[in-house]
Write a protein that holds these residues in place. Sequence first.
Motif, mmCIF file in Angstrom:
data_model
loop_
_atom_site.group_PDB
_atom_site.id
_atom_site.type_symbol
_atom_site.label_atom_id
_atom_site.label_comp_id
_atom_site.label_asym_id
_atom_site.label_seq_id
_atom_site.Cartn_x
_atom_site.Cartn_y
_atom_site.Cartn_z
ATOM 1 N N SER A 627 0.949 -1.234 -0.011
ATOM 2 C CA SER A 627 0.029 -0.207 -0.130
ATOM 3 C C SER A 627 0.897 1.313 -0.103
ATOM 4 C CB SER A 627 -1.092 0.032 1.125
ATOM 5 O OG SER A 627 -0.103 -0.019 2.334
ATOM 6 N N ASN A 628 2.139 1.151 0.350
ATOM 7 C CA ASN A 628 2.931 2.304 0.231
ATOM 8 C C ASN A 628 4.024 2.404 -0.639
ATOM 9 O OD1 ASN A 628 4.474 0.230 1.380
ATOM 10 N ND2 ASN A 628 5.762 1.236 2.810
ATOM 11 N N GLU A 629 3.708 1.497 -1.862
ATOM 12 C CA GLU A 629 4.642 1.553 -2.952
ATOM 13 C C GLU A 629 3.903 2.108 -4.153
ATOM 14 O OE1 GLU A 629 7.096 -2.594 -2.000
ATOM 15 O OE2 GLU A 629 5.518 -2.546 -3.495
ATOM 16 N N ASN A 630 4.611 2.524 -5.014
ATOM 17 C CA ASN A 630 4.243 2.977 -6.378
ATOM 18 C C ASN A 630 3.247 4.163 -6.156
ATOM 19 O OD1 ASN A 630 4.651 -0.033 -6.770
ATOM 20 N ND2 ASN A 630 3.919 0.420 -8.814
ATOM 21 N N LYS A 631 3.948 5.149 -5.479
ATOM 22 C CA LYS A 631 3.323 6.493 -5.099
ATOM 23 C C LYS A 631 4.331 7.415 -5.753
ATOM 24 C CE LYS A 631 0.678 5.150 -1.004
ATOM 25 N NZ LYS A 631 0.607 5.362 0.523
ATOM 26 N N LYS A 632 3.811 8.498 -6.216
ATOM 27 C CA LYS A 632 4.594 9.553 -6.526
ATOM 28 C C LYS A 632 4.181 10.916 -5.940
ATOM 29 C CE LYS A 632 5.981 8.179 -11.395
ATOM 30 N NZ LYS A 632 6.076 8.561 -12.569
ATOM 31 N N THR A 633 5.326 11.707 -5.583
ATOM 32 C CA THR A 633 5.081 13.016 -5.123
ATOM 33 C C THR A 633 5.345 14.071 -6.475
ATOM 34 O OG1 THR A 633 5.370 12.464 -3.119
ATOM 35 C CG2 THR A 633 5.524 14.588 -3.264
ATOM 36 N N ILE A 634 4.606 15.044 -6.706
ATOM 37 C CA ILE A 634 4.737 15.565 -7.883
ATOM 38 C C ILE A 634 4.682 17.149 -7.390
ATOM 39 C CG2 ILE A 634 3.907 16.122 -10.228
ATOM 40 C CD1 ILE A 634 2.848 13.421 -10.257
ATOM 41 N N LYS A 635 5.438 18.100 -7.833
ATOM 42 C CA LYS A 635 5.377 19.322 -7.672
ATOM 43 C C LYS A 635 5.204 20.188 -8.980
ATOM 44 C CE LYS A 635 7.701 19.159 -3.207
ATOM 45 N NZ LYS A 635 8.761 19.678 -2.349
ATOM 46 N N LEU A 636 4.119 21.057 -9.226
ATOM 47 C CA LEU A 636 4.010 21.662 -10.535
ATOM 48 C C LEU A 636 4.321 23.230 -10.191
ATOM 49 C CD1 LEU A 636 0.706 19.879 -11.401
ATOM 50 C CD2 LEU A 636 3.102 19.244 -12.105
ATOM 51 N N ASP A 637 5.268 23.675 -11.061
ATOM 52 C CA ASP A 637 5.650 25.118 -10.969
ATOM 53 C C ASP A 637 4.932 26.208 -11.618
ATOM 54 O OD1 ASP A 637 7.560 24.361 -8.932
ATOM 55 O OD2 ASP A 637 9.144 24.366 -10.367
ATOM 56 N N ALA A 638 4.195 25.523 -12.689
ATOM 57 C CA ALA A 638 3.425 26.217 -13.838
ATOM 58 C C ALA A 638 1.984 26.188 -13.596
ATOM 59 C CB ALA A 638 3.964 26.053 -15.203
ATOM 60 N N TYR A 639 1.656 24.803 -13.376
ATOM 61 C CA TYR A 639 0.180 24.493 -13.394
ATOM 62 C C TYR A 639 -0.708 24.901 -12.266
ATOM 63 C CZ TYR A 639 -3.944 21.090 -13.590
ATOM 64 O OH TYR A 639 -5.240 20.750 -13.800
ATOM 65 N N VAL A 640 -1.795 25.689 -12.718
ATOM 66 C CA VAL A 640 -2.708 26.312 -11.401
ATOM 67 C C VAL A 640 -4.046 25.866 -11.844
ATOM 68 C CG1 VAL A 640 -1.240 28.227 -11.348
ATOM 69 C CG2 VAL A 640 -3.035 28.312 -12.696
ATOM 70 N N GLY A 641 -4.259 25.254 -12.675
ATOM 71 C CA GLY A 641 -5.665 24.627 -12.801
ATOM 72 C C GLY A 641 -5.892 23.879 -14.414
ATOM 73 N N PRO A 642 -7.057 23.052 -14.301
ATOM 74 C CA PRO A 642 -8.093 23.023 -13.409
ATOM 75 C C PRO A 642 -7.989 22.327 -12.078
ATOM 76 C CG PRO A 642 -8.563 21.959 -15.638
ATOM 77 C CD PRO A 642 -6.995 22.304 -15.733
ATOM 78 N N THR A 643 -8.687 22.533 -11.156
ATOM 79 C CA THR A 643 -8.546 21.937 -9.921
ATOM 80 C C THR A 643 -7.964 20.222 -9.925
ATOM 81 O OG1 THR A 643 -9.973 23.200 -8.821
ATOM 82 C CG2 THR A 643 -9.447 21.218 -7.604
ATOM 83 N N ILE A 644 -7.188 19.785 -9.290
ATOM 84 C CA ILE A 644 -6.626 18.416 -9.392
ATOM 85 C C ILE A 644 -7.616 17.566 -8.690
ATOM 86 C CG2 ILE A 644 -4.887 16.644 -8.846
ATOM 87 C CD1 ILE A 644 -4.009 18.753 -10.930
#
Length: 734
Positions: A627-644
């Motif tokens: 359950s704690n595998e195959n996860k990603k943390t993603i940081k977007l510097d340009a994207y502001v929408g649509p709401t994720i």
Amino acid sequence: MSLTLSSHWTEKTVLKENWLFQLFYDDESSTDFYGLSYYDTTVENVDYKGCVLNKATIRESINLENSTAKTSNVSLTIANFINNDGNHFSRQLLNGTNNYINRTVKIYIQPDDESAIADCVQIYTGRLEQISHTVDKISLSIVAQRPWDKISIPIDKSSNGIYEPIVYGDYTNTSNPAFSTNNNLYPIPFVGTLDNKLNFAEYKSIGSGHVSHYYDSQLDNFTTINSASSATSSFNSLDCVSVPNDVSKTFRIRPTTIENVSGFSNVANAINGSASDGATAGVTNLTSTGSLSGGYNLITEQDSFKVKMPEIDGSATSITIYILGTIVQSGSIGTTSGGAIGGGGTNPKCVIGVSTHSQAIKSILETQSSSNGTTNSSGTAINLTTGANGTGSAFSKNDEIVNNYNATKKLDEFTVSATYTSGTGSTISTDNYRSTWAVTIKDIIVEVTYQNDIANEPTASYAKNSSLKYVYSGIDGLNSIVDGSAIDEIHVAHYDLLRRHTSYGAVPTNYSTLNSVKDWKIRYWILETSSLIDHLEKLQKEGGFIGRFNGQGDFQYIFIPDSPSASISLNSNDISDISISSTSVNSLTTRMQIEYEKHPAESKYMSSATSVSANDATLLANFNIASNENKKTIKLDAYVGPTIPTSPSSNSNDDYYTYYDHILGKPRIIVNFTVVNPTYLGLDVGDIIEIDFNHVVRPFGGGDWVGEDGDGYIFMITNVNRSVGQLKITVREI
């Protein structure tokens, strides 16, 4: 998006191939090239020397997960033949009559010795980077040629080395005064000082309406700067706005923490931003004591609550508290006569006021009357949503309390109180006054103006000024260099960067389709010089598309449509050497922690979402994923929408998460094959195709098999590998 082939290619089942290599020199005009080939040939009356010894390979690929494209370099080994001038060809290539280094190289396929260049197909554009040779051989290193090569942005800078920003997106100018809740801003860098003013570089000339903002890290808010210039002027070769060196700024806030002291109910309603309710308090039948002969005694009662305030980064010069409220007076009578209050004496009174640290109460709203009635706050109309003056509810405000602040240098809290006074009684005969009071406080807004304390703390103030690297702007970003329209979408900014900073001047293939499907919003700024391709690839990743030049020099946009459909169907008569595999289990992503809407001042993001694949439970169970595998943390510097969203939307291109979940959220089929039908030798990366697996092999199993003939899978070409007489392709299920 296949390469353009003449009819000659589609009329035969077997082709003889020769490759043509055009080495351009000097000014690179259409005829300024030397022709090489695998064997001697003539095209358009130009002789091509058959001297290429190695089997050149051209590899092109796209990565859907990273939204990038690559084109390989090409290495040629040619015979060091004796040229027409009697010298080895190596003498001509470097320090000879013509200059070949860093000039264009074009590669064509010539079918069946055709003599028209129109019947040949261009498959590569590069530039000659390096040459080496021995007695009998020459090695040529050719790199893929792209217009963004060796370009960094920004380019323009001040005389002291500060770069002019590049800004894209829709931003918000804050009214002054207004709530300091606007984060739709971008940083503009400090350039220098002049005439006791600090100058900051804007990305363009602005004639009016500019508002500069200061980021107060203690408030975690952007406050508006007072007396800053509303227009730019030239300073150190850049368009700059100026800010007074005391950096006086104003903010309005609605407090977020409130604590009842006594008597009030529902105190949180005083700061919830609604005028339909409020904190309530009151007193019933407040009556004076004593008599006319012995003297009346005023009776006073008080209800109160405390409002907590954040610390400010500076010295306050003005503090104003606005209250939206009502006072209702009822039951006002003389207790002996039972009639209306009259006959002189002091009338009943109610005061709503504020105090700080045991200082005297400053009245905000009050009434003193012998008769019943309602008194509403008045004086300043403030919009409850934005905090700006104008159309809105009418607030009353206190007398200036900055002197109280200056006495203590503390503004961590203030007390709001309702003080009720009974009044006295009749001066004709004993008749004590009585009233009932009801108070409602619907909203509280605090306005503070503060600045660097240059007079009392000059050293600290000037040190703070010298460390002020940025103020913040809400002017909208660049308009399109193509049509002048506002740019607020990621793919449009990508196209604008390409047109604005390179020699490319056309409309990309598939741009109109991309433009009709994608509406992903952007706020993006560039302050320090860096490679243009880095920014292009960042916007590709965050915009969910790929930009690339094909072998014929055409720029194209590639992305997965909401409903992919094949433009070409291949079967066993068209391809051979079929090999089928699936994507790696390590590439599967069950959930993404996505942070977006980059903060203008801090290394953080203003929005986040934990998004879980619709296939999460199935993937964990079927592929033995913890359950704690195959996860990603993603940081977007340009994207502001649509709401994720927290789970995939219905269409792949609805938002960032849904698009990449379509790519990574389940296992996908990969097929490798060799093209044997000349009709399809123009296939290129990004093409969407269908493969009829009938009479070949059924790809794996599962309930998502489409069609008994095995023709239901839709693929995108992700890799092509060209060499003379051969085209190998890799496709990925989409």
